[in-house]
Design a protein around this motif. Sequence first.
Motif, PDB file in Angstrom:
ATOM      1  N   GLU A  61       0.808  -1.228   0.000  1.00 41.65           N
ATOM      2  CA  GLU A  61       0.000   0.000   0.000  1.00 41.65           C
ATOM      3  C   GLU A  61       0.838   1.274   0.000  1.00 41.65           C
ATOM      4  OE1 GLU A  61      -3.683  -0.630   2.694  1.00 41.65           O
ATOM      5  OE2 GLU A  61      -2.162  -2.066   3.349  1.00 41.65           O
ATOM      6  N   GLY A  62       2.124   1.117   0.235  1.00 39.38           N
ATOM      7  CA  GLY A  62       2.966   2.310   0.244  1.00 39.38           C
ATOM      8  C   GLY A  62       4.428   1.939   0.267  1.00 39.38           C
ATOM      9  N   ILE A  63       5.253   2.939  -0.015  1.00 34.33           N
ATOM     10  CA  ILE A  63       6.695   2.689  -0.076  1.00 34.33           C
ATOM     11  C   ILE A  63       7.456   3.800   0.648  1.00 34.33           C
ATOM     12  CG2 ILE A  63       6.883   3.842  -2.343  1.00 34.33           C
ATOM     13  CD1 ILE A  63       9.152   1.783  -2.970  1.00 34.33           C
ATOM     14  N   LEU A  64       8.569   3.390   1.248  1.00 38.74           N
ATOM     15  CA  LEU A  64       9.509   4.333   1.854  1.00 38.74           C
ATOM     16  C   LEU A  64      10.763   4.246   1.008  1.00 38.74           C
ATOM     17  CD1 LEU A  64      10.468   6.070   4.313  1.00 38.74           C
ATOM     18  CD2 LEU A  64      11.000   3.934   5.475  1.00 38.74           C
ATOM     19  N   LEU A  65      11.174   5.361   0.419  1.00 35.54           N
ATOM     20  CA  LEU A  65      12.370   5.315  -0.431  1.00 35.54           C
ATOM     21  C   LEU A  65      13.187   6.591  -0.275  1.00 35.54           C
ATOM     22  CD1 LEU A  65      11.533   7.272  -3.032  1.00 35.54           C
ATOM     23  CD2 LEU A  65      10.431   5.220  -3.804  1.00 35.54           C
ATOM     24  N   GLY A  66      14.468   6.490  -0.632  1.00 31.31           N
ATOM     25  CA  GLY A  66      15.356   7.645  -0.525  1.00 31.31           C
ATOM     26  C   GLY A  66      15.114   8.596  -1.689  1.00 31.31           C
ATOM     27  N   TYR A  67      14.982   9.873  -1.383  1.00 33.13           N
ATOM     28  CA  TYR A  67      14.751  10.857  -2.453  1.00 33.13           C
ATOM     29  C   TYR A  67      15.149  12.213  -1.902  1.00 33.13           C
ATOM     30  CZ  TYR A  67      12.197  13.187  -6.301  1.00 33.13           C
ATOM     31  OH  TYR A  67      11.845  13.916  -7.410  1.00 33.13           O
ATOM     32  N   SER A  68      15.925  12.933  -2.664  1.00 40.88           N
ATOM     33  CA  SER A  68      16.283  14.287  -2.220  1.00 40.88           C
ATOM     34  C   SER A  68      16.550  15.142  -3.447  1.00 40.88           C
ATOM     35  CB  SER A  68      17.535  14.247  -1.339  1.00 40.88           C
ATOM     36  OG  SER A  68      18.656  13.972  -2.137  1.00 40.88           O
TER      37      SER A  68
ATOM     38  N   VAL B 263       9.354   9.718   1.750  1.00 38.99           N
ATOM     39  CA  VAL B 263      10.752   9.740   1.290  1.00 38.99           C
ATOM     40  C   VAL B 263      11.694   9.928   2.472  1.00 38.99           C
ATOM     41  CG1 VAL B 263      10.214  10.437  -1.057  1.00 38.99           C
ATOM     42  CG2 VAL B 263      10.697  12.202   0.637  1.00 38.99           C
ATOM     43  N   MET B 264      12.715   9.065   2.508  1.00 43.09           N
ATOM     44  CA  MET B 264      13.715   9.181   3.571  1.00 43.09           C
ATOM     45  C   MET B 264      14.938   9.902   3.025  1.00 43.09           C
ATOM     46  SD  MET B 264      14.864   5.192   3.782  1.00 43.09           S
ATOM     47  CE  MET B 264      14.511   4.113   2.398  1.00 43.09           C
ATOM     48  N   ASN B 265      15.792  10.309   3.934  1.00 46.46           N
ATOM     49  CA  ASN B 265      16.996  11.044   3.555  1.00 46.46           C
ATOM     50  C   ASN B 265      16.696  12.293   2.732  1.00 46.46           C
ATOM     51  OD1 ASN B 265      19.223   9.812   4.736  1.00 46.46           O
ATOM     52  ND2 ASN B 265      19.107   8.116   3.292  1.00 46.46           N
ATOM     53  N   PRO B 266      15.665  13.055   3.069  1.00 43.25           N
ATOM     54  CA  PRO B 266      15.335  14.222   2.239  1.00 43.25           C
ATOM     55  C   PRO B 266      16.432  15.279   2.265  1.00 43.25           C
ATOM     56  CG  PRO B 266      14.078  14.308   4.271  1.00 43.25           C
ATOM     57  CD  PRO B 266      14.773  12.969   4.241  1.00 43.25           C
ATOM     58  N   LEU B 267      17.295  15.212   3.295  1.00 42.84           N
ATOM     59  CA  LEU B 267      18.400  16.175   3.358  1.00 42.84           C
ATOM     60  C   LEU B 267      19.731  15.467   3.085  1.00 42.84           C
ATOM     61  CD1 LEU B 267      17.169  18.218   6.457  1.00 42.84           C
ATOM     62  CD2 LEU B 267      16.869  18.747   4.020  1.00 42.84           C
ATOM     63  N   GLY B 268      19.620  14.337   2.391  1.00 43.80           N
ATOM     64  CA  GLY B 268      20.832  13.620   1.990  1.00 43.80           C
ATOM     65  C   GLY B 268      21.670  13.157   3.165  1.00 43.80           C
ATOM     66  N   GLY B 269      21.002  12.764   4.256  1.00 46.67           N
ATOM     67  CA  GLY B 269      21.739  12.281   5.418  1.00 46.67           C
ATOM     68  C   GLY B 269      22.658  13.357   5.998  1.00 46.67           C
TER      69      GLY B 269
ATOM     70  N   SER C  85       4.934  12.290   2.258  1.00 46.36           N
ATOM     71  CA  SER C  85       5.586  12.876   3.427  1.00 46.36           C
ATOM     72  C   SER C  85       7.102  12.775   3.274  1.00 46.36           C
ATOM     73  CB  SER C  85       5.145  12.108   4.683  1.00 46.36           C
ATOM     74  OG  SER C  85       5.665  12.700   5.843  1.00 46.36           O
ATOM     75  N   ALA C  86       7.804  13.812   3.750  1.00 44.96           N
ATOM     76  CA  ALA C  86       9.278  13.783   3.759  1.00 44.96           C
ATOM     77  C   ALA C  86       9.710  13.449   5.180  1.00 44.96           C
ATOM     78  CB  ALA C  86       9.831  15.145   3.343  1.00 44.96           C
ATOM     79  N   LEU C  87      10.415  12.352   5.307  1.00 44.08           N
ATOM     80  CA  LEU C  87      10.779  11.835   6.624  1.00 44.08           C
ATOM     81  C   LEU C  87      12.134  12.402   7.032  1.00 44.08           C
ATOM     82  CD1 LEU C  87       9.641   9.667   8.573  1.00 44.08           C
ATOM     83  CD2 LEU C  87      11.134   8.031   7.435  1.00 44.08           C
ATOM     84  N   VAL C  88      12.119  13.273   8.020  1.00 44.64           N
ATOM     85  CA  VAL C  88      13.380  13.880   8.450  1.00 44.64           C
ATOM     86  C   VAL C  88      13.871  13.155   9.705  1.00 44.64           C
ATOM     87  CG1 VAL C  88      14.559  16.024   9.090  1.00 44.64           C
ATOM     88  CG2 VAL C  88      12.567  16.107   7.567  1.00 44.64           C
ATOM     89  N   GLY C  89      15.104  12.694   9.675  1.00 39.16           N
ATOM     90  CA  GLY C  89      15.704  12.059  10.854  1.00 39.16           C
ATOM     91  C   GLY C  89      16.163  13.153  11.800  1.00 39.16           C
ATOM     92  N   PHE C  90      15.323  13.478  12.770  1.00 36.08           N
ATOM     93  CA  PHE C  90      15.646  14.607  13.646  1.00 36.08           C
ATOM     94  C   PHE C  90      16.706  14.202  14.677  1.00 36.08           C
ATOM     95  CE2 PHE C  90      11.154  15.800  12.503  1.00 36.08           C
ATOM     96  CZ  PHE C  90      11.501  16.918  11.757  1.00 36.08           C
TER      97      PHE C  90
END
Length: 367
Positions: free
Chosen positions: A165-172, A195-201, A238-243
């Motif tokens: 139903e959904g995907i989590l993937l790296g995108y920036s 999307v993970m790593n929206p700020l490129g880690g 949603s953009a997932l930010v690793g705070f």
Amino acid sequence: MIYRKYGKTGKQVSIVGFGGMRFKNIDDREECVRMVIEAAEGGINYFDTAPGYFGTKSEEVFGEAFRELQRRKIPFYCATKTSKSDEKSIRQEVEQQLKRLNIDAIDFYHIWCIITLDEWYRRKRNGVIETLIKLKEEGLIRHICVSSHLIGDQVKEVLSEEAIEGILLGYSVFNFSLREPALEEVAKRNLGCVVMNPLGGGIIPQNPELFEFVKTKKDESVVEASLRFLFAHPSITSALVGFGERDEIKQALNAVNGYQGISQAEIERIKANTTEAFNELCTGCRYCDNCPEGIPVPKLMDAYNYKRLYGENKRVLDRLKWHWGISPEVAEKCQECGLCEEACTQHLPIIQRLKEIAEIGRENPNT
Ligand code: SF4
Ligand code: SF4
């Protein structure tokens, strides 16, 4: 806060999500829990963790925070993951996760970290899909998702699975071209897409001078502009930010609050400005940190980023010496077993880069 539909699930998810993999000090439990609560108070309702983020500590932090959010009736969605594939192991993992997270059901449950199609088929053969369908029917998980680091058309193969139903993937802003086919598929199938790593880690905030071109307004920061570039993509839920710390939450909330859309012409201008050097950057995910020779691969690949970004060998040596406190000689220990490359989420030519780093070290013995 802006909320978007997560595919066909009927859930409305905040356009910024909270990634639980980069807490600055996970052992300061009180502060980490406070961060999660503060984010929820700011309208963030998507919280993503995993059983391997700081061991089980990330899930435990969210569990404590969720107890408080439930008490205060602040709505939230929990996303977590499994790398297991047989029914017995997955069941056991889900039961433990529900306890740690203090919830009755996991909203978005991810088949975690698909790096190759072989791995995808292996997990399918072990029955991962059938098991997750059963758990969904039993009400222990609500939606079946996948987290993938596949690039190009390979992702389509995974997304063709009906149950997903959904995907989590790296995108920036700097690696969008590799992941664009996945987003086209997401739109076609009406899936949720986080999307993970929206700020490129951390690459973007650490090198703001290189990303000035992303700005479309004078008064925005590079971080805000990079997040807004993602908000402008209609397929991104949603953009997932690793705070890491509280200030970063404020910046992300500012990025949402000041977002007024970006014109297609601006998007094209930004895309045209991303250079070849931005392809194949290490995002610091540390999945390759498993070298039998004890080589700190993530640190060396982080240093190598500076060669790609600035084209200067000296930057690599400076980063190794002043930031990581290690010598380039350590790269000489590589036995080329390939384990790190198999694990690399960005499919980087690590062995070749280690050779280059060793060479740079030999050429500059006194640096
Ligand atoms: S290829 Fe080299 S760096 Fe990578 S895991 Fe093997 S020995 Fe370590
Ligand atoms: S080299 Fe690859 S796996 Fe290792 S930290 Fe960088 S992106 Fe992640």
